[in-house]
Design a protein around this motif. Sequence first.
Motif, short mmCIF file in Angstrom:
data_model
loop_
_atom_site.label_atom_id
_atom_site.label_comp_id
_atom_site.label_asym_id
_atom_site.label_seq_id
_atom_site.Cartn_x
_atom_site.Cartn_y
_atom_site.Cartn_z
N ASN A 1 -68.84 34.74 -46.02
CA ASN A 1 -69.13 35.72 -46.85
C ASN A 1 -69.78 37.06 -45.98
O ASN A 1 -70.50 38.12 -46.61
N SER B 1 -69.98 40.69 -43.42
CA SER B 1 -69.48 41.76 -43.61
C SER B 1 -68.15 42.08 -42.41
O SER B 1 -67.46 42.84 -42.42
N LYS B 2 -68.65 41.27 -41.23
CA LYS B 2 -68.02 41.40 -40.00
C LYS B 2 -66.69 40.62 -40.11
O LYS B 2 -66.81 39.52 -40.64
N ALA C 1 -64.20 38.60 -47.66
CA ALA C 1 -64.02 40.09 -47.46
C ALA C 1 -62.59 40.29 -47.62
O ALA C 1 -62.35 41.47 -47.81
N LYS D 1 -69.71 39.27 -53.81
CA LYS D 1 -69.35 40.67 -53.45
C LYS D 1 -70.19 41.68 -54.29
O LYS D 1 -70.24 42.79 -53.69
#
Length: 272
Positions: A77, A79-80, A115, A137
Amino acid sequence: MFEEKIEDVVWSVNVTWEGVTQEVYLYILLEFQSSVDRTMPIRLMHYVACFFSELLKQKVITPSQGLPPVFPVVLYNGSKSWTAPLDVFEMITPEPRGFLRAYQPHLRYYLVDEARYTDEELGLVQTPLSGVFSIEKASKDRQGLQQAVDRVVAIIQADPHKDRIDKIITRWLKRHLQRLGAEVNLDQLNSLVEDKDMLAENLENWAQKERQVGRQETEQRLKEEADQRVLDSKRHAARKLIARTEMDDQAIAEITDLSVEEVDTLRAEVKH
């Protein structure tokens, strides 16, 4: 140590191979991850080995019966983009050639990257896992978080195993809210379905407190910026007086409302 590291789900399924149907126990390992860990293949290989050892130690199986299949899953989970190898074999460098290749370890895991799923895609999949994704999210959006919680409650209520699913997701949500630092009374949260109104009230109170803190932080930032502008103006006036007059530091300090020490520092800067 083994139980702390791994959350496992056991499924009993009937599998047909070449016309023969047999019952197989499928152990699914879930490894939740919020940042890219390039050692993940090694970690999962260790987990699987420990899992098998524990089954043998507890006499759940015997060596003659063989080992049950394992399905390692990484729920990511962050972001990258996930850049870690998906198989421990990919970490062996240089890649072995010839006869040596056959003797290297292999363990591949299945990556679920949150993502990559849009809100629209999650909305089309009415499963408990999609509800969990929606909550994660929306973690930085308090209104969106409440909507995601309402959605997962509806999914739980429609599930034929709603009591079990409710228990699992409630336990997960309490841990998730703790990680977020939520000011929510989690002690009384025992069921998302039964306690949804209480949770909604707690989330709204938390959101109001955050909005209040946000307003205070904004007011403090604006005050600091205004104070800095005033100070910069005073310093600018002091520099002009130093450069264009013969006034001493005491006189300049009185005119600009700065300390004598600061005027002395500014004079040294002007000279340089």
